[in-house]
Design a protein around this motif. Structure first.
Motif, short mmCIF file in Angstrom:
data_model
loop_
_atom_site.label_atom_id
_atom_site.label_comp_id
_atom_site.label_asym_id
_atom_site.label_seq_id
_atom_site.Cartn_x
_atom_site.Cartn_y
_atom_site.Cartn_z
N UNK A 226 -1.98 6.07 -29.32
CA UNK A 226 -3.22 5.53 -29.90
C UNK A 226 -4.47 6.00 -29.16
N UNK A 227 -4.32 6.87 -28.17
CA UNK A 227 -5.46 7.42 -27.44
C UNK A 227 -5.72 6.77 -26.11
N UNK A 228 -5.14 5.61 -25.84
CA UNK A 228 -5.31 4.95 -24.55
C UNK A 228 -4.62 5.75 -23.45
N UNK A 229 -5.07 5.52 -22.23
CA UNK A 229 -4.41 6.13 -21.08
C UNK A 229 -3.90 5.02 -20.18
N UNK A 230 -3.00 5.38 -19.27
CA UNK A 230 -2.44 4.37 -18.39
C UNK A 230 -1.83 4.98 -17.15
N UNK A 231 -1.52 4.10 -16.21
CA UNK A 231 -0.89 4.53 -14.96
C UNK A 231 0.24 3.58 -14.62
N UNK A 232 1.35 4.14 -14.20
CA UNK A 232 2.45 3.35 -13.65
C UNK A 232 2.60 3.71 -12.18
N UNK A 233 2.55 2.70 -11.30
CA UNK A 233 2.92 2.87 -9.90
C UNK A 233 4.11 1.96 -9.66
N UNK A 234 5.22 2.55 -9.23
CA UNK A 234 6.41 1.75 -8.99
C UNK A 234 7.07 2.22 -7.70
N UNK A 235 7.30 1.28 -6.79
CA UNK A 235 7.95 1.63 -5.54
C UNK A 235 8.81 0.47 -5.05
N UNK A 236 9.86 0.82 -4.32
CA UNK A 236 10.65 -0.18 -3.59
C UNK A 236 10.51 0.06 -2.09
N UNK A 237 9.43 0.71 -1.70
CA UNK A 237 9.20 1.05 -0.29
C UNK A 237 8.01 0.31 0.31
N UNK A 238 7.40 -0.61 -0.43
CA UNK A 238 6.19 -1.30 0.03
C UNK A 238 6.57 -2.57 0.80
N UNK A 239 6.87 -2.43 2.06
CA UNK A 239 7.28 -3.57 2.90
C UNK A 239 6.11 -4.53 3.11
N UNK A 240 6.34 -5.84 3.00
CA UNK A 240 7.59 -6.55 2.75
C UNK A 240 7.82 -6.88 1.28
N UNK A 241 7.02 -6.30 0.38
CA UNK A 241 7.14 -6.56 -1.05
C UNK A 241 5.99 -7.40 -1.55
#
Length: 347
Positions: A226-241
């Motif tokens: 539909x023309x929108x933009x987006x960003x996904x940031x996903x990590x399991x390394x960001x201590x302590x969560x």
């Protein structure tokens, strides 16, 4: 006339099995009757915990006429194989996320369930979070105007012990990937459900804090159809969560959801109070998940069986989430943008 009571079996006695069990046991028209795990000690432990019968093989469970629904809670790369086995026995199928780890397997599972006439859904319980539901209603009502930006930030943590707790974790063959496939799939599904299909992705993946062959960090730029933009940031390394965040911005305002609750309602034309109760977070501990979302999704699934309709989370929607994740991986692997849909078999 008494309400029909559906018999359930859970296949896989790992960390997610108690979530399914509590959700099933909380429904008046559902009863957990069997647990299957190839490790006898695990099967016996979970059976004692849930008060049901233990099995180490699926076949005798599928032969039971009092089993109507099978929940597949095994390593991801086994989802389609076991789901198809259940479908061919005439059992309805609930699969933990993701649907599987390849599009070929997902397509085979979907086709088998369609051919045998059983219902199939894939767990995406975050759709039932109160804040997500409110955001969905706002988008459907046009309260945010034309959406042009949508972001997910998931800075979670999983220890080395987590990945070492089972041989399949953090592998391409059975986990299908790392932080994005196993944990981030929830938020990939939400972006697609809320904003719509993605036509292009450009991504970077890395392994920064764990000794695993898959990624513990994924960042992707998305272009929606539909023309929108987006960003996904996903990590399991960001201590302590840290708690995940989903944010959608349109021409009339912005709404943010954290831990399933509304934390920002920046829509001047449609003001409201932000006073939602957040659900427990899985930012550092997958075992801390509430079973409420599973309960609501399973309740919808049983209603779909009764009404002979599609479940709220269709198998095709689950396939779309898998496809987007595979596109992220392909883009990161080749260092260039990837256009969807992917050809089946693409790497």
């Amino acid at each position: 006339m008494a309400e029909r009571r559906y018999g359930f079996a859970i296949v896989g006695g790992g960390v997610i099995a108690p979530i399914h069990a509590r959700a099933i046991q909380a429904l008046p028209n559902a009863e957990l009757r069997a647990i299957v795990d190839v490790v006898p000690e695990v099967a016996e432990h979970r059976a004692a915990e849930f008060g049901v019968e233990a099995y180490t093989e699926l076949e005798p469970v599928l032969a039971r006429p009092d089993i109507d629904v099978v929940c597949i809670a095994t390593p991801s790369g086994l989802h389609a194989t076991l789901g198809m086995q259940a479908a061919r026995a005439g059992k309805h199928v609930i699969v933990e996320k993701p649907i599987d780890v390849t599009l070929e397997a997902a397509d085979q599972l979907i086709a088998t369930c369609r051919q045998t006439g059983v219902k199939l859904t894939v767990i995406s319980q975050r759709r039932w979070d109160p804040g997500v539901q409110e955001l969905k209603r706002a988008l459907e009502a046009g309260a945010l105007g034309d959406v042009f930006l949508a972001d997910v930030v998931m800075k979670w943590y999983r220890s080395a012990a987590y990945y070492e707790s089972a041989a399949w974790r953090g592998t391409w063959e059975l986990d299908g990937g790392g932080a994005l496939m196993n944990q981030g799939v929830h938020f990939v599904d939400l972006l697609l459900w809320l904003v719509g299909p993605v036509e292009r992705v450009y991504a970077t993946c890395a392994t920064v804090a764990h000794t695993i062959p898959v990624e513990d960090l994924a960042v992707a730029h998305l272009r929606f159809r539909n023309g929108a933009v987006g960003v996904i940031e996903a990590t399991t390394a960001a201590y302590p969560g840290f708690d995940e965040r989903l944010e959608v911005t349109g021409t009339r305002g912005t709404v943010r959801v954290e831990k399933g609750a509304l934390t920002l309602w920046g829509v001047p034309d449609s003001p409201r109070q932000v006073a939602e109760q957040a659900r427990p977070s899985a930012a550092a501990d997958p075992g801390s998940l509430s079973s409420e979302g599973h309960r609501q999704q399973i309740a919808d699934f049983l209603e779909a069986i009764e009404q002979d309709r599609e479940p709220a989370v269709t198998p095709e929607q689950a396939r779309a989430a898998l496809e987007l994740i595979l596109a992220v991986y392909a883009s990161a692997r080749h260092g260039e943008p990837v256009t969807l849909p992917l050809p089946v078999g693409a790497r």
